[in-house]
Scaffold this motif. Structure first.
Motif: not given
Ligand SMILES: Nc1ncnc2c1ncn2[C@@H]1O[C@H](COP(=O)(O)OP(=O)(O)O)[C@@H](O)[C@H]1O
Ligand SMILES: [Mg+2]
Length: 318
Positions: A39-44, A47-49, A170-180, A201-208
């Motif tokens: 998981g990769v986290v941090g404010e908008s 540099g996550k993306s 697979i890099v998952c770049d905030e894949p759910i941030s735009a979803l309900d 293997t995933y790199m999962f980027i999120a702010h949540d």
């Protein structure tokens, strides 16, 4: 554990004007193990993306190296870049923007297979149907266009597209941030199931942070382009070391109301400094309540403070 990818002092700079360098990622070193979710986290804007895109070969690092299965990925050479592109895929945050509105879902999913010369036409068609079913859609959807689908369905199409070329990473770049919210857990569960079945293997980027905790084996915390803390998920939640991670975690609500009331929220004050021509010293110094003289002079490096738990801070954190 088996290392799949090593980031060796990776930096990515952007030129944003005369004598102006924007340091989007600064000197990040870490390993990604085969089959794990990092998981990769941090404010908008931290540099996550940019990190995700550099790791998967969309950007060439300004400094440092990306090593995949023991070999340096050299995205400057088209041939190497092409070979790597089959192993590493990305799922984007915005399933609306990342799907070509003029292409049918079937051609969106099979495009990568065509580019990489995978299978003949009939087999590709068969694979499209299989992939649609794998991601919870059905074969009739192949002839439709992206606008005919909901946000969650479009993200499923994006996932099918990524799976089509049989990647390992697979890099998952905030894949759910735009979803309900109601759809978010469905997509997370789908990603988890696919990982179990295929060993991705995933790199999962999120702010949540809540989502990251659920899906990640380890978590990397970024601040202003720097990796400031790295540890197993449970460890980082129970023994948060870096003052920035503490502030980030204390903004996550705790489900137990008694604990929530006891929790002392560390509110972040001050602004994130500009990433353009950054000053020396700790990137978090101007917002840190423990800031010392040395913090304004020397950039702390990542040190192992507890077993397998790394933090970049001048404080005596033990
Ligand atoms: N192509 C680019 N050109 C110039 N600056 C960029 C580019 N991409 C990202 N940046 C800058 O790099 C920093 C990190 O951005 P990004 O990696 O998108 O952060 P995050 O994904 O954590 O929100 C930001 O300051 C952003 O404005
Ligand atoms: Mg981003």
């Amino acid at each position: 554990m088996d290392k799949l990818i090593t980031l060796d002092h990776v930096s990515k700079h952007f030129n944003v004007g005369k004598h102006q360098t924007l340091v989007a990622v600064n000197d990040v070193s870490l390993d990604i193990y085969r089959g794990e979710t990092l998981g990769v986290v941090g404010e908008s804007g931290c540099g996550k993306s940019t990190l995700g895109r550099t790791v998967m070969g969309i950007y060439h690092p300004t400094k440092g190296k990306i090593i995949y299965e023991g070999k340096e990925v050299n995205v400057k050479h088209t041939k190497d870049r092409f070979a790597y592109a089959r192993k590493a895929q990305i799922i984007f945050q915005d399933p609306y923007a990342s799907l070509n509105p003029r292409m049918t879902v079937g051609s969106i999913i099979s495009e990568g297979m065509e580019i990489h010369n995978m299978y003949d036409k009939a087999k590709r068609q068969e694979r499209v149907y299989e992939l649609l079913e794998t991601v919870g859609l059905n074969r009739e959807h192949a002839n439709r266009f992206p606008h005919e689908f909901s946000g969650g369905q479009r993200q499923r199409i994006g996932i099918a597209r990524a799976l089509a070329i049989e990647p390992e990473f697979i890099v998952c770049d905030e894949p759910i941030s735009a979803l309900d919210v109601s759809i978010q857990s469905q997509i997370i569960n789908l990603l988890k199931k696919l990982q179990e079945e295929n060993g991705f293997t995933y790199m999962f980027i999120a702010h949540d942070l809540n989502i990251v905790k659920y899906i990640s084996d380890r978590i990397a915390v970024m601040y202003l382009g720097n990796l400031v803390e790295l540890a197993d998920s449970d460890e980082i939640y129970h023994h948060t070391l870096h003052p920035y991670s503490q502030a980030l975690l204390s903004s996550v609500p705790i489900p137990d109301p008694d604990k929530e009331a006891q929790k002392q929220a560390k509110v972040l004050t001050g602004d994130v400094p500009s990433p353009i021509n950054p000053k020396p010293g700790c990137p978090f110094a101007n917002r840190c309540e423990h800031c010392m003289d040395i913090c304004r002079k020397e950039t702390p490096t990542l040190k192992e403070i507890r077993p397998h738990h790394f933090a970049a801070c001048h404080l005596d954190l033990k």
